[in-house]
Design a protein around this motif. Structure first.
Motif: not given
Lengths: 116, 113
Positions: B31, B33, B35, B45, B48, B96
């Motif tokens: 994943m 992300f 921000y 956020l 994703t 992650t």
């Protein structure tokens, strides 16, 4: 929904002294992770310490330790022997366990100043 | 752990133009992300990004304004389109994988004039 609260927008500490940053969170989950991230003026988010909710023992990393109170949903960070380089924004964060797709929930942050 | 290289580190852009921010991870991650962070504030956020599928956007963020690409497991881009001064902010990418924690790029400080 999970929430993370940091009640201290700003804190200061004398160099070499100890300071504690507070964090509380709200969740209905029983298995999760908690983190403290540090963001100095360089903007880089740096992981300071991590705590697994299933572990009763408080995590420690050199001068950094946490006081994890699961029942109270409290997760404070203690910085011992504070150094000038510890000055930064500190974010408490929550993540549900076993869910790679789950994003993080960040608190509003605490700005820590270290006084020489 | 993972190391994320994000660029540019900062930029000043004219309103109405677009900026693409790139993040390269030194290992494959599940994943990624994106921000947005106003100075002195927490992270919000935007979306994703999974490899091989459309990004999932949070409330208040739309694909036309913030298109995201995720062509493989180590790379992603965020474009800020048709910029206005309200888009001035810090943009952070994060990743992650098999990790418990998230790793972050160095951030991009965007100023729109």
């Amino acid at each position: 929904a999970q929430t993370v609260t940091q009640s201290q927008p700003e804190m200061s500490v004398q160099e070499a002294e100890t300071v504690t940053l507070s964090c509380t969170y709200d969740t209905s989950e029983s298995d999760y992770y908690l983190f403290w991230y540090k963001q100095p003026p360089s903007r880089q988010m740096i992981l300071v310490i991590r705590q697994e909710a299933y572990k009763q023992q408080n995590a420690t990393e050199n001068r950094f330790s946490v006081n994890f109170q699961k029942a109270a949903k409290s997760f404070s960070l203690k910085i011992s022997d504070s150094q000038l380089g510890d000055a930064a924004m500190y974010f408490c964060a929550y993540r549900r366990a076993r869910s790679y797709g789950q994003n993080f929930v960040f608190g509003p942050g605490t700005r820590l100043s270290v006084l020489p | 752990s993972a190391v994320i290289s994000q660029k540019p580190s900062r930029d000043i852009c004219q309103r109405g133009t677009s900026l693409t921010i790139q993040c390269q991870v030194d290992s494959q991650v599940t994943m990624m992300f994106w921000y947005r962070q106003q100075p002195g504030q927490s992270l919000t956020l935007i979306a994703t990004a999974n490899q091989g599928s459309e990004a999932t956007y949070e409330s208040g963020f739309v694909i036309d304004k913030f298109p995201i690409s995720r062509p493989n497991l180590t790379f992603s881009t965020l474009t800020v389109s048709n910029m206005s001064p309200e888009d001035s902010s810090i943009y952070l990418c994060s990743a992650t994988g098999g990790f418990t924690e998230a790793f972050f790029g160095q951030g991009t400080r965007l100023t729109v004039v």
